[in-house]
Design a protein around this motif. Structure first.
Motif, PDB file in Angstrom:
ATOM      1  N   MET A   1      -3.323  37.436  87.729  1.00  0.00           N
ATOM      2  CA  MET A   1      -3.966  36.645  88.188  1.00  0.00           C
ATOM      3  C   MET A   1      -4.162  34.527  88.438  1.00  0.00           C
ATOM      4  N   SER A   2      -4.723  34.799  89.152  1.00  0.00           N
ATOM      5  CA  SER A   2      -4.669  32.685  88.494  1.00  0.00           C
ATOM      6  C   SER A   2      -5.643  31.904  88.485  1.00  0.00           C
ATOM      7  N   THR A   3      -5.367  31.187  87.904  1.00  0.00           N
ATOM      8  CA  THR A   3      -5.894  30.679  88.485  1.00  0.00           C
ATOM      9  C   THR A   3      -5.901  28.662  88.297  1.00  0.00           C
ATOM     10  N   VAL A   4      -7.489  28.253  87.833  1.00  0.00           N
ATOM     11  CA  VAL A   4      -6.699  26.770  87.822  1.00  0.00           C
ATOM     12  C   VAL A   4      -6.446  26.779  85.843  1.00  0.00           C
ATOM     13  N   PRO A   5      -5.047  25.783  85.677  1.00  0.00           N
ATOM     14  CA  PRO A   5      -4.568  25.395  84.021  1.00  0.00           C
ATOM     15  C   PRO A   5      -5.559  24.396  83.679  1.00  0.00           C
ATOM     16  N   ARG A   6      -5.997  24.047  83.182  1.00  0.00           N
ATOM     17  CA  ARG A   6      -6.299  22.654  82.723  1.00  0.00           C
ATOM     18  C   ARG A   6      -5.347  22.321  82.299  1.00  0.00           C
ATOM     19  N   PRO A   7      -5.213  20.876  82.703  1.00  0.00           N
ATOM     20  CA  PRO A   7      -3.533  19.747  82.861  1.00  0.00           C
ATOM     21  C   PRO A   7      -2.685  20.392  81.464  1.00  0.00           C
ATOM     22  N   ASP A   8      -3.483  20.191  79.798  1.00  0.00           N
ATOM     23  CA  ASP A   8      -3.091  20.720  78.535  1.00  0.00           C
ATOM     24  C   ASP A   8      -1.797  21.681  78.182  1.00  0.00           C
ATOM     25  N   GLN A   9      -2.477  22.754  79.295  1.00  0.00           N
ATOM     26  CA  GLN A   9      -1.554  24.204  79.292  1.00  0.00           C
ATOM     27  C   GLN A   9      -0.768  23.871  79.886  1.00  0.00           C
ATOM     28  N   LEU A  10       0.037  22.739  80.995  1.00  0.00           N
ATOM     29  CA  LEU A  10       0.997  23.000  81.892  1.00  0.00           C
ATOM     30  C   LEU A  10       2.142  22.723  81.401  1.00  0.00           C
ATOM     31  N   LEU A 127      -3.734  20.400  91.974  1.00  0.00           N
ATOM     32  CA  LEU A 127      -3.286  21.835  91.049  1.00  0.00           C
ATOM     33  C   LEU A 127      -3.669  22.944  91.925  1.00  0.00           C
ATOM     34  N   THR A 128      -3.188  24.248  92.623  1.00  0.00           N
ATOM     35  CA  THR A 128      -3.980  25.037  93.430  1.00  0.00           C
ATOM     36  C   THR A 128      -3.993  26.535  92.410  1.00  0.00           C
ATOM     37  N   GLY A 129      -3.212  26.328  91.075  1.00  0.00           N
ATOM     38  CA  GLY A 129      -3.402  27.555  90.306  1.00  0.00           C
ATOM     39  C   GLY A 129      -2.469  28.012  89.051  1.00  0.00           C
ATOM     40  N   SER A 138       4.639  32.584  82.493  1.00  0.00           N
ATOM     41  CA  SER A 138       3.742  32.142  83.780  1.00  0.00           C
ATOM     42  C   SER A 138       4.307  31.291  84.871  1.00  0.00           C
ATOM     43  N   HIS A 139       3.246  31.083  85.330  1.00  0.00           N
ATOM     44  CA  HIS A 139       3.335  29.964  86.232  1.00  0.00           C
ATOM     45  C   HIS A 139       2.397  28.731  86.719  1.00  0.00           C
ATOM     46  N   VAL A 140       2.708  28.183  87.217  1.00  0.00           N
ATOM     47  CA  VAL A 140       2.267  26.709  88.518  1.00  0.00           C
ATOM     48  C   VAL A 140       2.039  26.917  89.503  1.00  0.00           C
ATOM     49  N   ALA A 141       0.730  26.705  90.241  1.00  0.00           N
ATOM     50  CA  ALA A 141       0.970  26.471  91.477  1.00  0.00           C
ATOM     51  C   ALA A 141       0.178  24.856  91.989  1.00  0.00           C
ATOM     52  N   PHE A 142       1.021  24.385  93.171  1.00  0.00           N
ATOM     53  CA  PHE A 142       1.110  23.112  93.567  1.00  0.00           C
ATOM     54  C   PHE A 142       1.135  22.621  95.277  1.00  0.00           C
ATOM     55  N   ARG A 143       0.041  22.391  95.938  1.00  0.00           N
ATOM     56  CA  ARG A 143       0.106  22.091  96.843  1.00  0.00           C
ATOM     57  C   ARG A 143       0.017  20.947  97.661  1.00  0.00           C
TER      58      ARG A 143
END
Length: 182
Positions: A1-10, A127-129, A138-143
């Protein structure tokens, strides 16, 4: 599942997932049609600091030979003439400054090297997800991207090129980065 994480989670070290990341460009040809392309072979990563984004860093290297536009003759032309790929086999970006604009938007300034010419570029990223993958990672997505003038990097091999291909090129990034496990 992809949600937009809080910056402190990155916070963490990441590598770009090449299967889910696209490094692309759009250029106007004869001022009426768009030529879209991407690089099929690249590597990149980031060290993200969610609490202090100014301490974050990102890098990307794309293989010039891997340019794909949907037309093999055009690919060879872009690689050989525009990018001078025989002498300059890679393009690279290394960040020099990261700023958080708001909870989901960032500007990333950095050095873009094309044909061994290095110039500063500012990427606008959203930050898209993010989330947890099936394997527990864990993953993070940017566009986002930037618009550049290709002539600033010497990507202009003859007078006809100046008329046939617009100097402004849109760089597009759609990045999924996976947090490295320790």
């Amino acid at each position: 599942m992809s949600t937009v994480p809080r910056p402190d989670q990155l916070t963490g070290d990441y590598v770009f997932d090449t299967a889910r990341t696209r490094v692309a460009f759009v250029a106007r040809h004869t001022m009426s049609t768009r030529v879209r392309g991407h690089f099929a072979e690249f590597a990149g990563g980031a060290r993200l600091d969610g609490d202090d984004p100014s301490r974050s860093r990102a890098w990307l290297t794309a293989e010039a030979r891997s340019v794909r536009t949907g037309n093999r003759l055009r690919d060879d032309l872009v690689w050989g003439k525009f990018l001078d790929g025989a002498r300059h086999p890679a393009l690279s970006f290394t960040s020099t400054e990261v700023r958080r604009v708001d909870e989901a938007h960032y500007t990333v300034a950095g050095d873009l090297a094309v044909r061994d010419v290095v110039r500063q570029v500012v990427l606008d990223l959203t930050l898209t997800g993010g989330g947890t993958d099936a394997d527990g990672g864990s993953h993070v997505a940017f566009r986002g991207g930037a618009t550049i003038d290709r002539k600033g990097w010497g990507v202009d091999w003859n007078a006809l090129t100046s008329v046939m291909v617009a100097p402004r090129v849109l760089l597009e990034l759609d990045v999924v980065a996976v947090r490295e496990r320790r």
